[in-house]
Design a protein around this motif. Structure first.
Motif, PDB file in Angstrom:
ATOM      1  N   ARG A 124       0.829  -1.209   0.000  1.00  0.00           N
ATOM      2  CA  ARG A 124       0.000   0.000   0.000  1.00  0.00           C
ATOM      3  C   ARG A 124       0.861   1.255   0.000  1.00  0.00           C
ATOM      4  NH1 ARG A 124      -2.719  -0.119   4.663  1.00  0.00           N
ATOM      5  NH2 ARG A 124      -2.276  -2.317   5.039  1.00  0.00           N
ATOM      6  N   GLU A 125       1.939   1.230   0.760  1.00  0.00           N
ATOM      7  CA  GLU A 125       2.837   2.391   0.746  1.00  0.00           C
ATOM      8  C   GLU A 125       3.445   2.603  -0.646  1.00  0.00           C
ATOM      9  OE1 GLU A 125       5.780   3.070   3.756  1.00  0.00           O
ATOM     10  OE2 GLU A 125       4.542   2.203   5.330  1.00  0.00           O
ATOM     11  N   LEU A 126       3.692   1.497  -1.307  1.00  0.00           N
ATOM     12  CA  LEU A 126       4.238   1.588  -2.660  1.00  0.00           C
ATOM     13  C   LEU A 126       3.237   2.243  -3.609  1.00  0.00           C
ATOM     14  CD1 LEU A 126       6.611   0.937  -4.451  1.00  0.00           C
ATOM     15  CD2 LEU A 126       5.817  -1.438  -4.578  1.00  0.00           C
ATOM     16  N   GLY A 127       1.979   1.884  -3.458  1.00  0.00           N
ATOM     17  CA  GLY A 127       0.943   2.528  -4.266  1.00  0.00           C
ATOM     18  C   GLY A 127       0.868   4.021  -3.973  1.00  0.00           C
ATOM     19  N   ASP A 128       0.930   4.375  -2.697  1.00  0.00           N
ATOM     20  CA  ASP A 128       0.918   5.785  -2.318  1.00  0.00           C
ATOM     21  C   ASP A 128       2.104   6.522  -2.932  1.00  0.00           C
ATOM     22  OD1 ASP A 128      -1.285   5.262  -0.782  1.00  0.00           O
ATOM     23  OD2 ASP A 128      -0.216   5.243   1.128  1.00  0.00           O
ATOM     24  N   ALA A 129       3.264   5.878  -2.864  1.00  0.00           N
ATOM     25  CA  ALA A 129       4.478   6.504  -3.395  1.00  0.00           C
ATOM     26  C   ALA A 129       4.329   6.758  -4.891  1.00  0.00           C
ATOM     27  CB  ALA A 129       5.697   5.627  -3.112  1.00  0.00           C
ATOM     28  N   ASN A 130       3.731   5.816  -5.602  1.00  0.00           N
ATOM     29  CA  ASN A 130       3.533   6.006  -7.039  1.00  0.00           C
ATOM     30  C   ASN A 130       2.619   7.188  -7.335  1.00  0.00           C
ATOM     31  OD1 ASN A 130       5.198   3.856  -7.573  1.00  0.00           O
ATOM     32  ND2 ASN A 130       3.536   2.393  -7.904  1.00  0.00           N
ATOM     33  N   ASN A 131       1.583   7.329  -6.534  1.00  0.00           N
ATOM     34  CA  ASN A 131       0.713   8.490  -6.709  1.00  0.00           C
ATOM     35  C   ASN A 131       1.463   9.784  -6.439  1.00  0.00           C
ATOM     36  OD1 ASN A 131      -1.610   7.041  -7.339  1.00  0.00           O
ATOM     37  ND2 ASN A 131      -2.118   6.740  -5.182  1.00  0.00           N
ATOM     38  N   PHE A 132       2.268   9.747  -5.404  1.00  0.00           N
ATOM     39  CA  PHE A 132       3.018  10.928  -5.009  1.00  0.00           C
ATOM     40  C   PHE A 132       3.979  11.328  -6.130  1.00  0.00           C
ATOM     41  CE2 PHE A 132       5.818  12.722  -1.339  1.00  0.00           C
ATOM     42  CZ  PHE A 132       5.370  13.992  -1.634  1.00  0.00           C
ATOM     43  N   ILE A 133       4.649  10.346  -6.696  1.00  0.00           N
ATOM     44  CA  ILE A 133       5.582  10.609  -7.791  1.00  0.00           C
ATOM     45  C   ILE A 133       4.881  11.321  -8.935  1.00  0.00           C
ATOM     46  CG2 ILE A 133       6.853   9.471  -9.670  1.00  0.00           C
ATOM     47  CD1 ILE A 133       7.682   7.337  -7.569  1.00  0.00           C
ATOM     48  N   THR A 134       3.715  10.814  -9.279  1.00  0.00           N
ATOM     49  CA  THR A 134       2.984  11.403 -10.404  1.00  0.00           C
ATOM     50  C   THR A 134       2.561  12.835 -10.105  1.00  0.00           C
ATOM     51  OG1 THR A 134       2.176   9.191 -10.901  1.00  0.00           O
ATOM     52  CG2 THR A 134       1.075  11.026 -12.005  1.00  0.00           C
ATOM     53  N   ASP A 135       2.068  13.045  -8.894  1.00  0.00           N
ATOM     54  CA  ASP A 135       1.630  14.386  -8.531  1.00  0.00           C
ATOM     55  C   ASP A 135       2.774  15.378  -8.548  1.00  0.00           C
ATOM     56  OD1 ASP A 135      -0.956  13.685  -8.237  1.00  0.00           O
ATOM     57  OD2 ASP A 135      -0.910  13.506  -6.068  1.00  0.00           O
ATOM     58  N   ILE A 136       3.867  14.971  -7.923  1.00  0.00           N
ATOM     59  CA  ILE A 136       4.971  15.905  -7.771  1.00  0.00           C
ATOM     60  C   ILE A 136       5.630  16.189  -9.113  1.00  0.00           C
ATOM     61  CG2 ILE A 136       7.108  14.618  -7.342  1.00  0.00           C
ATOM     62  CD1 ILE A 136       7.077  16.075  -4.597  1.00  0.00           C
ATOM     63  N   ALA A 137       5.544  15.228 -10.022  1.00  0.00           N
ATOM     64  CA  ALA A 137       6.169  15.413 -11.326  1.00  0.00           C
ATOM     65  C   ALA A 137       5.297  16.244 -12.260  1.00  0.00           C
ATOM     66  CB  ALA A 137       6.461  14.062 -11.966  1.00  0.00           C
ATOM     67  N   GLN A 138       4.006  16.185 -12.070  1.00  0.00           N
ATOM     68  CA  GLN A 138       3.130  16.781 -13.078  1.00  0.00           C
ATOM     69  C   GLN A 138       2.355  18.004 -12.621  1.00  0.00           C
ATOM     70  OE1 GLN A 138       0.668  13.868 -15.005  1.00  0.00           O
ATOM     71  NE2 GLN A 138       2.422  12.928 -15.994  1.00  0.00           N
ATOM     72  N   LYS A 139       2.111  18.089 -11.325  1.00  0.00           N
ATOM     73  CA  LYS A 139       1.301  19.218 -10.879  1.00  0.00           C
ATOM     74  C   LYS A 139       2.168  20.441 -10.591  1.00  0.00           C
ATOM     75  CE  LYS A 139      -2.565  16.558  -8.997  1.00  0.00           C
ATOM     76  NZ  LYS A 139      -3.394  16.238  -7.803  1.00  0.00           N
ATOM     77  N   THR A 140       1.554  21.612 -10.689  1.00  0.00           N
ATOM     78  CA  THR A 140       2.263  22.836 -10.340  1.00  0.00           C
ATOM     79  C   THR A 140       2.342  22.937  -8.816  1.00  0.00           C
ATOM     80  OG1 THR A 140       0.241  24.123 -10.202  1.00  0.00           O
ATOM     81  CG2 THR A 140       1.302  23.994 -12.360  1.00  0.00           C
TER      82      THR A 140
END
Lengths: 243, 243
Positions: free
Chosen positions: B147-163
């Motif tokens: 589950r932490e791995l899933g969270d980390a993947n979401n975090f990666i996407t957000d931090i890479a793509q969102k302003t």
DNA sequence: CGGGGGCTTGAGAATTTTCAAGGTCCGTGG
DNA sequence: CCACGGACCTTGAAAATTCTCAAGCCCCCG
């Protein structure tokens, strides 16, 4: 166990046995008993999959995970506005899709073949059963998840703090370590400019400009999609890579 | 099992028993047998820890993991130039530090108490032993990592793509969900501007400017470090949060 | 040989960082 | 009790980075 011809549900001329894959580095299965391996060989489905094939998509439930015999698969998420973010790649010996099965969630990412691949599809039941009955295998999976988690944490820090230029230098070195080079010393993996951009979270144009800047500075040479590293030391310095 | 007074190595007036923590939501231990729980109560060390205390540092080997009884701990990495990146928080019922023990690596992050905490330190041996002998516990750990791995993947996407603006709106909503609000509806968790910046990978000044912009736009109100959400819908829209 | 996907370049715009300066708040020691 | 120091917060202005939009090119495939 070492015969090479697939039968039953497998539609390949050459279906690797699981033992082949273990020899290939799929260490995740190394602690399965002979019986479990035979069982696995029975329940798995093995296919050749062309570049561009989507194996599963974010948000869906999946009923099995994959083991890569050959080729490369990209694992990615789709962000706002449909822009994709590549989380990682899976290549020979790697498994993917296991995370959602273990955690009982829907897939948190999508998977697409980017280099023609031989893939085994293994039913979720096999994973769930074996994780409960084989302690050593269970530890392998746990270990894998924990290592991926460590990688993800590093990735988060890099993407949050490094500039696009630093990230590009770093990713080129990463692709070198991960996939190696061909006879002409070009990186084996071949990615579009857009895919590179989607690995480091930037715009395609930025990748193009920076690649050509690296080329001008004699750090790399370019031949279509192929990249050759000319100056490791400088790339490491630019990417703040210490290793 | 339900008595409250600690003995032996524990130096608290009120040492929670592990059963207390399970009741508190530390579900990770819910499948331990009575004997294992007694064992755990014996080997654990429980202390009150003040804000600012560093529990362990990135790169070091650690000989145990922690379970949070009360308070908040930030888990962070130190990037280039010493800038910190907050990976996640641990609060009541959460464990942290288990990752490196399972994967046999050095700590990939550091941990610091940011709100006075009651922490139990559990020896690595207990984790490694129990993971091998208790199937259900093993599954809990595996599950947690996945589950932490899933969270980390979401975090990666957000931090890479969102302003930065999007990330800030999102993180305010996250802090609300994760830590809740006090009687005055202010977020319970209290972070410095710099810590907020270190969660979303930006400069402190950017956080300050955007927070005051959100305030001007009546999305939040501010009182020192305390933040109150006034307009959830708009924050969700700004942060591209769908839930 | 036509079309489409991918690559490249330019220019302007937007976002974000950096540097500098000053203000506030709070705990501690004189 | 008050002054001081330090950590934190705020604001401004300029600079740097990165993105977006637009246009044109190349090359391969059908």
């Amino acid at each position: 166990m070492m015969h090479k011809n697939g039968v039953g549900k497998n539609n390949l001329e050459l279906v690797p046995t699981c033992q082949d894959c273990i020899n290939n580095g799929a260490t995740i299965f190394r602690h399965l008993s002979d019986e479990e391996l035979r069982d696995l060989d029975q329940v798995k489905g093995c296919t050749i999959v062309k570049r561009g094939t989507v194996l599963y998509q974010e948000g869906n439930r999946i009923n099995g995970f994959y083991c890569v015999g050959r080729g490369i698969v990209k694992i990615f998420k789709t962000g706002v506005e449909g822009k994709e973010m590549i989380i990682r790649f899976a290549q020979s010996g790697d498994i993917f899709g296991y995370r959602s099965i273990i955690s009982g969630e829907n897939a948190c990412s999508s998977a697409m073949v980017i280099e023609e691949a031989v893939l085994c599809h293994i039913p979720a039941d096999f994973l769930l059963k074996t994780v409960n009955t084989n302690q050593a295998f269970s530890r392998e999976i746990m270990n894998l998840a924990c290592r991926e988690l460590g990688d993800a944490n590093n990735f988060i820090t890099d993407i949050a703090q490094k500039t696009v230029r630093e990230r590009l230098a770093e990713i080129i070195l990463y692709l070198h370590n991960e996939f190696g080079v061909d006879a002409d010393e070009y990186l084996k993996i071949s990615l579009t400019r857009e895919e590179i951009a989607n690995m480091i979270g930037t715009a395609t144009e930025s990748v193009i400009r920076l690649l050509s800047e690296f080329k001008t500075d004699q750090l790399i040479s370019l031949n279509g999609r192929k990249i050759k590293i000319l100056d490791y030391a400088s790339l490491k310095r630019i990417g703040n890579v210490f290793s």
